[in-house]
Design a protein around this motif. Structure first.
Motif, PDB file in Angstrom:
ATOM      1  N   LEU A   7       0.835  -1.198   0.000  1.00 24.71           N
ATOM      2  CA  LEU A   7       0.000   0.000   0.000  1.00 24.71           C
ATOM      3  C   LEU A   7       0.870   1.248   0.000  1.00 24.71           C
ATOM      4  O   LEU A   7       1.504   1.586   1.002  1.00 24.71           O
ATOM      5  N   ARG A  17       0.815   5.375  -1.279  1.00 27.08           N
ATOM      6  CA  ARG A  17      -0.013   6.470  -1.755  1.00 27.08           C
ATOM      7  C   ARG A  17       0.832   7.730  -1.914  1.00 27.08           C
ATOM      8  O   ARG A  17       1.822   7.930  -1.208  1.00 27.08           O
ATOM      9  N   HIS A  66     -14.939   6.016   1.284  1.00 28.99           N
ATOM     10  CA  HIS A  66     -15.277   5.135   0.171  1.00 28.99           C
ATOM     11  C   HIS A  66     -14.132   5.043  -0.841  1.00 28.99           C
ATOM     12  O   HIS A  66     -14.349   4.666  -1.991  1.00 28.99           O
ATOM     13  N   GLY A  67     -12.916   5.381  -0.409  1.00 28.24           N
ATOM     14  CA  GLY A  67     -11.755   5.285  -1.283  1.00 28.24           C
ATOM     15  C   GLY A  67     -11.175   3.884  -1.293  1.00 28.24           C
ATOM     16  O   GLY A  67     -11.822   2.904  -0.922  1.00 28.24           O
ATOM     17  N   ARG A  68      -9.903   3.789  -1.684  1.00 29.25           N
ATOM     18  CA  ARG A  68      -9.239   2.486  -1.807  1.00 29.25           C
ATOM     19  C   ARG A  68      -8.519   2.069  -0.526  1.00 29.25           C
ATOM     20  O   ARG A  68      -7.812   1.079  -0.501  1.00 29.25           O
ATOM     21  N   THR A 123      -7.543  10.894  -9.820  1.00 30.78           N
ATOM     22  CA  THR A 123      -8.202   9.695 -10.333  1.00 30.78           C
ATOM     23  C   THR A 123      -7.692   9.386 -11.730  1.00 30.78           C
ATOM     24  O   THR A 123      -7.236  10.272 -12.452  1.00 30.78           O
ATOM     25  N   CYS A 134       0.549   3.346  -8.146  1.00 33.26           N
ATOM     26  CA  CYS A 134      -0.897   3.423  -8.339  1.00 33.26           C
ATOM     27  C   CYS A 134      -1.415   2.437  -9.374  1.00 33.26           C
ATOM     28  O   CYS A 134      -2.545   1.983  -9.284  1.00 33.26           O
ATOM     29  N   GLU A 174      -2.414   3.072 -12.199  1.00 30.06           N
ATOM     30  CA  GLU A 174      -3.535   3.712 -12.892  1.00 30.06           C
ATOM     31  C   GLU A 174      -3.082   4.902 -13.739  1.00 30.06           C
ATOM     32  O   GLU A 174      -3.905   5.596 -14.317  1.00 30.06           O
TER      33      GLU A 174
END
Length: 321
Positions: free
Chosen positions: A56, A58, A81-83, A224, A270, A272
């Protein structure tokens, strides 16, 4: 061109010196070396990797003063409600806690321009703090548009207004509705650099507003990933110049996944295309850029790519891996 502040990715041990609530669900953390000594230098717009666990990681923008090497300051919005990264950060980063970070990297630097407009939404204000300070020191015209639901959701709003006065526009969407960026940016002069950070809709509005303006460039910091639904993907040949491997990248697998499966160590986070951790030098071949990090100019230069999402636009790609 790789724009990272430092090529060194060696983790740094830091301790949480201070923690303050700066807005609703947003805490500010001050990090320093456990003993004493300077942290690596950085420039406005940079971020650090917070290593919350082996799996993990970030990224959080530095919002402190680059002229003070004794501490780094970040602000983290707890997203229920994130990751899971922001919730973990709020749980772990208690005063006195030790954690590892990676040195600062910068994909959001302040470019030379005739003037600047900074557009921030909510927690998107964090990279703007040092960017605005640098622009103010530089003497070129600048202004900041800062939007949020209300006062409680907008960290540093009062501090910015007190320091910079009318150069800062504060907008509360719950009271005044959605901010009209198209009208606000319509009069931007040629040579203006527009910086945007915040929700995807805010960045899209800034880009749309500037699309028809002469010599007005938009630089965005995204939280995002880009929407890649419908993007055409096909297999291609991948050569790794350092490892000496030639691999096949199938249509439904990323370069990063294929490289890792072949035993090649590639730094990533990430997966992403938003953090810039996996940026890799392109030796030859045309890239189909799908990240949210590189600027249009950097994409056109074709010197680097994010291997977690971007692909080859042709049949063969050679990377410095």
């Amino acid at each position: 061109m790789i724009t990272s502040t430092s090529a060194d990715t060696t983790p740094i041990d830091v301790v949480v010196r201070e923690r303050h609530c700066v807005a609703s669900d947003i805490d500010e953390f001050t990090l320093a070396r456990p003993g004493s000594g300077a942290l690596p230098a950085w420039e406005p717009g940079a971020h650090i990797d917070l290593l919350l666990s082996d799996a993990l990681v970030r990224q959080y923008s530095l919002c402190s003063d680059p002229g003070d090497p004794s501490t780094y300051r970040i602000a983290v919005l707890r997203e229920p409600h994130g990751r899971g990264g922001s919730a973990r950060a709020h749980e772990m980063l208690r005063v006195g806690a030790h954690i590892s970070i990676r040195p600062p990297r910068n994909h959001f630097p302040l470019v030379r321009a005739l003037g600047y407009v900074f557009v921030a939404g909510g927690i998107g204000i964090t990279p703007m703090m040092p960017l605005v300070a640098a622009a103010a020191r530089g003497g070129r015209p600048w202004r900041l548009v800062y939007t949020g639901r209300d006062d409680a959701s907008m960290p540093y709003a009062r501090e910015l207004r007190e320091r910079y006065g009318d150069s800062v526009t504060l907008h509360h969407s719950t009271r005044d509705g959605r901010f009209d960026l198209a009208s606000d940016l319509a009069g931007s002069s040629p040579g203006t650099a527009v910086y945007a950070c915040g929700p995807r809709s805010l960045i899209a509005a800034a880009e749309a507003a500037c699309a028809g303006l002469e010599a007005v460039d938009v630089f965005a910091e995204r939280f995002t990933a880009a929407d890649l639904r419908g993007a055409d993907s096909r297999a291609f040949e991948l050569s790794l110049a350092v490892s000496g491997l030639t691999l096949s990248v199938p249509a439904r697998r990323s370069i990063l996944e294929v490289a890792e499966a072949s035993g090649v160590v590639a730094l990533s986070s990430c997966r992403e295309g938003t953090c810039g951790t996996c940026e890799t030098v392109v030796v030859s071949g045309e890239v189909d850029h799908r990240d949210s990090v590189l600027t249009p100019q950097e994409r056109a230069e074709n010197e680097s790519m994010m291997i977690c999402v971007s692909r080859c636009a042709g049949e063969r790609l050679v990377l410095e891996l």
